[in-house]
Scaffold this motif. Structure first.
Motif, short mmCIF file in Angstrom:
data_model
loop_
_atom_site.label_atom_id
_atom_site.label_comp_id
_atom_site.label_asym_id
_atom_site.label_seq_id
_atom_site.Cartn_x
_atom_site.Cartn_y
_atom_site.Cartn_z
N GLN A 81 0.83 -1.21 0.00
CA GLN A 81 0.00 0.00 0.00
C GLN A 81 0.86 1.26 0.00
OE1 GLN A 81 -2.36 -1.00 3.46
NE2 GLN A 81 -4.17 -1.35 2.18
N GLN B 55 -1.98 2.69 -3.31
CA GLN B 55 -3.29 2.15 -3.69
C GLN B 55 -3.75 1.18 -2.61
OE1 GLN B 55 -2.89 0.20 -7.49
NE2 GLN B 55 -2.09 2.02 -8.50
N THR C 178 2.68 1.47 -3.61
CA THR C 178 1.81 1.69 -4.77
C THR C 178 0.86 2.86 -4.59
OG1 THR C 178 0.08 0.18 -3.98
CG2 THR C 178 1.83 -0.77 -5.36
#
Length: 117
Positions: free
Chosen positions: A72, A77, A75
């Motif tokens: 997380q 995301q 990225t």
């Protein structure tokens, strides 16, 4: 493209590297969990074996959480469980170990170290 906008290939590459790291590290804990030999039961207290296994389970959970956090953070995301599981189906442990050694020696897993502190 700014640093938070990664291509799909970049994201998959991060997942692959972290999954490789996870597979090799998790194997150590799984070996402890599956260590059933008469030697263990004859010479080591069963409560101690339980404690070792409990520790291994806890470490495995910590490792999973750590890998989720790494992905997380790298990225920017939400964690994609489908991608994580898809990558897991790629190879057997022996391949993961070979890839891990190669990625590690090439410095391609160095980004993970900042999360191990």
């Amino acid at each position: 493209m700014n640093e938070k906008e990664l291509s799909r290939k970049d994201v998959e590459n991060i997942y692959y590297k972290v999954r490789c790291y996870y597979e090799v590290k998790a194997k150590l804990y799984e070996d402890i969990l599956n260590f059933d030999t008469p030697y263990m039961y004859n010479y080591i207290c069963k409560d101690y074996i339980y404690d070792i296994r409990l520790s291994a389970w806890n470490n495995l959970d910590i490792l999973k959480a750590q890998c989720t956090t790494i992905i997380q953070s790298e990225t920017h995301q939400p964690f994609d469980y489908t991608l994580w599981e898809t990558i897991a189906s790629f190879d057997k442990y022996e391949y993961w170990f070979i890839r891990y050694k190669k990625l590690k020696s090439d410095g391609k897993l160095d980004f993970i170290e900042k999360y191990n502190k």
